[in-house]
Design a protein around this motif. Structure first.
Motif, PDB file in Angstrom:
ATOM      1  N   LEU A 103       0.851  -1.193   0.000  1.00  0.00           N
ATOM      2  CA  LEU A 103       0.000   0.000   0.000  1.00  0.00           C
ATOM      3  C   LEU A 103       0.881   1.234   0.000  1.00  0.00           C
ATOM      4  O   LEU A 103       1.925   1.261   0.659  1.00  0.00           O
ATOM      5  N   ASP A 126      -1.776  -0.910  -4.077  1.00  0.00           N
ATOM      6  CA  ASP A 126      -2.990  -0.252  -3.596  1.00  0.00           C
ATOM      7  C   ASP A 126      -2.614   1.167  -3.183  1.00  0.00           C
ATOM      8  O   ASP A 126      -1.538   1.402  -2.635  1.00  0.00           O
ATOM      9  N   MET A 146      -4.799   3.273 -12.961  1.00  0.00           N
ATOM     10  CA  MET A 146      -5.264   2.367 -11.914  1.00  0.00           C
ATOM     11  C   MET A 146      -5.819   1.085 -12.518  1.00  0.00           C
ATOM     12  O   MET A 146      -5.542  -0.017 -12.040  1.00  0.00           O
ATOM     13  N   THR A 147      -6.591   1.214 -13.576  1.00  0.00           N
ATOM     14  CA  THR A 147      -7.165   0.040 -14.235  1.00  0.00           C
ATOM     15  C   THR A 147      -6.071  -0.862 -14.785  1.00  0.00           C
ATOM     16  O   THR A 147      -6.100  -2.089 -14.621  1.00  0.00           O
ATOM     17  N   GLY A 151      -4.321  -2.186  -9.015  1.00  0.00           N
ATOM     18  CA  GLY A 151      -4.428  -1.958  -7.576  1.00  0.00           C
ATOM     19  C   GLY A 151      -5.786  -1.381  -7.199  1.00  0.00           C
ATOM     20  O   GLY A 151      -6.599  -1.030  -8.045  1.00  0.00           O
ATOM     21  N   ARG A 152      -6.022  -1.274  -5.894  1.00  0.00           N
ATOM     22  CA  ARG A 152      -7.259  -0.681  -5.377  1.00  0.00           C
ATOM     23  C   ARG A 152      -7.012   0.766  -5.003  1.00  0.00           C
ATOM     24  O   ARG A 152      -5.925   1.121  -4.541  1.00  0.00           O
ATOM     25  N   LEU A 153      -8.026   1.590  -5.167  1.00  0.00           N
ATOM     26  CA  LEU A 153      -7.946   2.993  -4.794  1.00  0.00           C
ATOM     27  C   LEU A 153      -8.807   3.217  -3.559  1.00  0.00           C
ATOM     28  O   LEU A 153     -10.024   3.013  -3.585  1.00  0.00           O
ATOM     29  N   LEU A 154      -8.172   3.623  -2.462  1.00  0.00           N
ATOM     30  CA  LEU A 154      -8.834   3.794  -1.178  1.00  0.00           C
ATOM     31  C   LEU A 154      -8.759   5.261  -0.779  1.00  0.00           C
ATOM     32  O   LEU A 154      -7.677   5.758  -0.442  1.00  0.00           O
ATOM     33  N   PHE A 164     -17.073   6.145   0.497  1.00  0.00           N
ATOM     34  CA  PHE A 164     -16.563   4.809   0.206  1.00  0.00           C
ATOM     35  C   PHE A 164     -17.133   3.777   1.177  1.00  0.00           C
ATOM     36  O   PHE A 164     -17.438   2.641   0.798  1.00  0.00           O
ATOM     37  N   GLN A 169     -21.562  -1.360  -3.040  1.00  0.00           N
ATOM     38  CA  GLN A 169     -21.077  -1.664  -4.386  1.00  0.00           C
ATOM     39  C   GLN A 169     -22.117  -2.365  -5.253  1.00  0.00           C
ATOM     40  O   GLN A 169     -22.199  -2.117  -6.456  1.00  0.00           O
ATOM     41  N   HIS A 283      -8.126  -1.707   5.507  1.00  0.00           N
ATOM     42  CA  HIS A 283      -9.147  -2.262   4.614  1.00  0.00           C
ATOM     43  C   HIS A 283      -8.707  -3.614   4.037  1.00  0.00           C
ATOM     44  O   HIS A 283      -7.548  -3.771   3.667  1.00  0.00           O
ATOM     45  N   PRO A 284      -9.630  -4.594   3.981  1.00  0.00           N
ATOM     46  CA  PRO A 284     -11.081  -4.524   4.218  1.00  0.00           C
ATOM     47  C   PRO A 284     -11.503  -4.781   5.670  1.00  0.00           C
ATOM     48  O   PRO A 284     -12.684  -4.832   5.951  1.00  0.00           O
TER      49      PRO A 284
END
Length: 395
Positions: A103, A126, A146-147, A151-154, A164, A169, A283-284
Motif C-alpha cells: 500500500l 494499492d 489504476m485500471t 491496484g485498489r484505490l482507497l 466509500f 457496491q 481495509h477490508p
C-alpha cells in the motif's frame, strides 16, 4: 484487539510523511502494532529533515527521501549509521513510489504528488489517496493507470472515505446523489464585505481541523470542497449534477449517499483524520483506533445549511470545470495555487482568489484531456502563468 499480529507485516510506503496525513498515518500504524505489524519500504518528506529522519528510524524504513534535492547531505548525515538508503529530488520520489509495497499512502500535497503516486499505481500497488490533485488535475489519466495497474484505490479524504464506506457496491445503479459535507470554515457566517478584509492568519484558523496553512485557507475559501467535488466525480463515477455540498458546522457527519428509494446513508465520527487513515490502511478489515467515540446524548444538535455560492464561488467553478472537461481541473488547481500564494504574500485579497481562477479558466477553456503526465504539467504551468499575469494587471 486487532488480529493484525496474526498476519505477515503489511508493507506501507508513505509519501509525504512529515505532513499531517503522514504523521497521523505513522501514529495509527504505531497504535496497530508498529514494526511488528508494518514494514515501511520507503518514506518521503520535504524540508523537515530532523522529523523525516526520526520517522525513518522509528519505522525502520528501507529508503528515505527528501523532495528537496539540496538537502540530500543533510538527510544522509541525519541517518548516518542507520542502514537506511537515502535519496533526494524528484527522481528519488518516483523511485520511492516504485518500491515493492502493499500500500502507498499518497500524502504529498499538490501537483508534486502526481508523479510518485502514478509510479506506485503503475506497479500495481494499492493507493490510499490523500492527494486531491491526482484526480483533480489528471483524473482520466489516473483512472486509466489504476485500471492497468490493477491496484485498489482507497480514498483518505474524510468526505470521500465516508462515501466509500456507505456506497454499497452492489447498489451503485441505485445511487441518485452523493452529498459532501463542509464545515464552512471560519467564514461561514461572514458577509462578503467581512471576507474581503480577512488576512491569511485569520483565514488559516480552521474551527474544527488542524491542518497546514495552505489547506486551511483552501478550506476557508471552500476551494478544498471544490477540489473534492471534482475528485468525487472521478472516484465514484458521478455526473456533476449528482454531487451536492452541504454546510455542516459540527463535522460529525462526514458525507452521505442518497439512493433512489429515498434512503440516505451517512458515516459519522468525531473530526479526526485517523478515522479515514485507519480505515484505508486496514481495509477490508476494521481495526480498533485511538479516536474519540461519539456520545449521542451529549451532541446538542447537528446543523445543515445550503452553501452560499455568492460568498463561496469556488463551488460553482468546480461544476464549470467538470462540465467543460478536458484539463479544466488542472487549470482550476494551478490557478488556485497561484492565487493562494499571492494571497498569503499579501498581494491580493481573499475574495480575489476566485476571480483570478475564473478568469484563468475562461482563458484556458480549450485544453483537451491529458494523454500523458506532461500534458498535466503543461496545463498547470499555463494556468499559473495566466493567473500571475492577471494579477499583475492594473485593477
Amino acid at each position: 484487539m486487532s488480529d493484525i499480529h496474526d498476519q505477515a507485516p503489511r508493507r506501507i510506503t508513505i509519501l509525504g510523511a512529515t505532513g499531517s496525513i503522514g504523521c497521523n498515518t505513522l501514529d495509527v500504524m504505531e497504535h496497530l502494532g508498529g514494526r511488528d505489524a508494518f514494514e515501511v519500504p520507503a518514506i518521503t518528506g520535504m524540508g523537515n529533515i530532523d522529523l523525516l529522519a526520526r520517522q525513518a528510524r522509528a519505522a525502520g524504513a528501507g529508503f528515505a527521501v527528501t523532495a528537496d534535492p539540496d538537502r540530500y547531505d543533510d538527510l544522509r548525515q541525519a541517518l548516518s549509521g542507520s542502514g537506511i538508503e537515502v535519496g533526494a529530488g524528484a527522481s528519488a520520489l518516483i523511485e520511492a513510489g516504485e518500491r515493492d509495497t502493499d500500500l502507498v499512502m499518497a500524502g504529498i500535497v499538490g501537483i508534486a504528488g502526481l508523479a510518485p503516486t502514478l509510479a506506485a499505481v503503475s506497479r500495481g500497488a494499492d493507493i490510499a489517496l490523500a492527494n486531491k490533485e491526482c484526480l483533480v488535475s489528471a483524473g482520466d489519466l489516473f483512472a486509466a493507470a489504476m485500471t492497468k495497474g490493477g491496484g485498489r484505490l482507497l480514498p483518505v479524504d474524510s468526505e470521500h472515505n465516508a462515501i466509500f464506506q456507505v456506497l454499497e457496491q452492489h447498489q451503485r445503479h441505485a445511487v441518485e446523489r452523493i452529498i459532501l459535507t463542509a464545515s464552512g470554515g471560519p467564514f461561514r457566517d461572514f458577509s462578503r464585505e467581512q471576507m474581503a478584509a480577512v488576512t491569511p492568519d485569520v483565514a488559516a484558523a480552521h474551527p474544527n481541523w488542524s491542518m497546514g496553512l495552505k489547506i486551511s485557507i483552501d478550506s476557508a475559501s471552500m476551494f478544498n470542497k471544490a477540489l473534492e467535488m471534482i475528485e468525487a466525480r472521478h472516484l465514484f463515477g458521478m455526473e456533476p449534477d449528482q454531487i451536492e455540498v452541504i454546510i455542516h458546522p459540527q463535522s460529525i457527519v462526514h458525507s452521505m449517499v442518497g439512493y433512489c428509494d429515498g434512503s440516505v446513508l451517512a458515516q459519522l465520527g468525531a473530526p479526526d483524520m485517523r478515522h479515514a487513515i485507519g480505515y484505508a490502511i486496514s481495509h477490508p478489515r476494521r481495526a480498533p483506533l485511538p479516536v474519540e467515540r461519539l456520545d449521542f446524548a451529549k451532541l446538542a444538535k447537528l446543523e445543515f445549511h445550503a452553501p452560499d455560492e455568492t460568498r463561496f464561488p469556488a463551488l460553482a467553478l468546480a461544476r464549470t470545470a467538470m462540465q467543460r472537461g478536458g484539463l479544466q481541473g488542472a487549470v482550476l488547481n494551478g490557478a488556485k495555487e497561484a492565487a493562494l500564494e499571492a494571497f498569503i504574500a499579501g498581494k491580493i485579497g481573499f475574495l480575489q482568489m476566485a476571480d483570478i481562477v475564473a478568469a484563468t479558466m475562461d482563458r484556458l477553456d480549450n485544453l483537451s484531456e491529458a494523454s500523458a503526465i506532461e500534458d498535466v504539467y503543461a496545463a498547470d504551468r499555463d494556468a499559473r502563468a495566466v493567473a500571475k499575469s492577471l494579477m499583475q494587471q492594473p485593477a
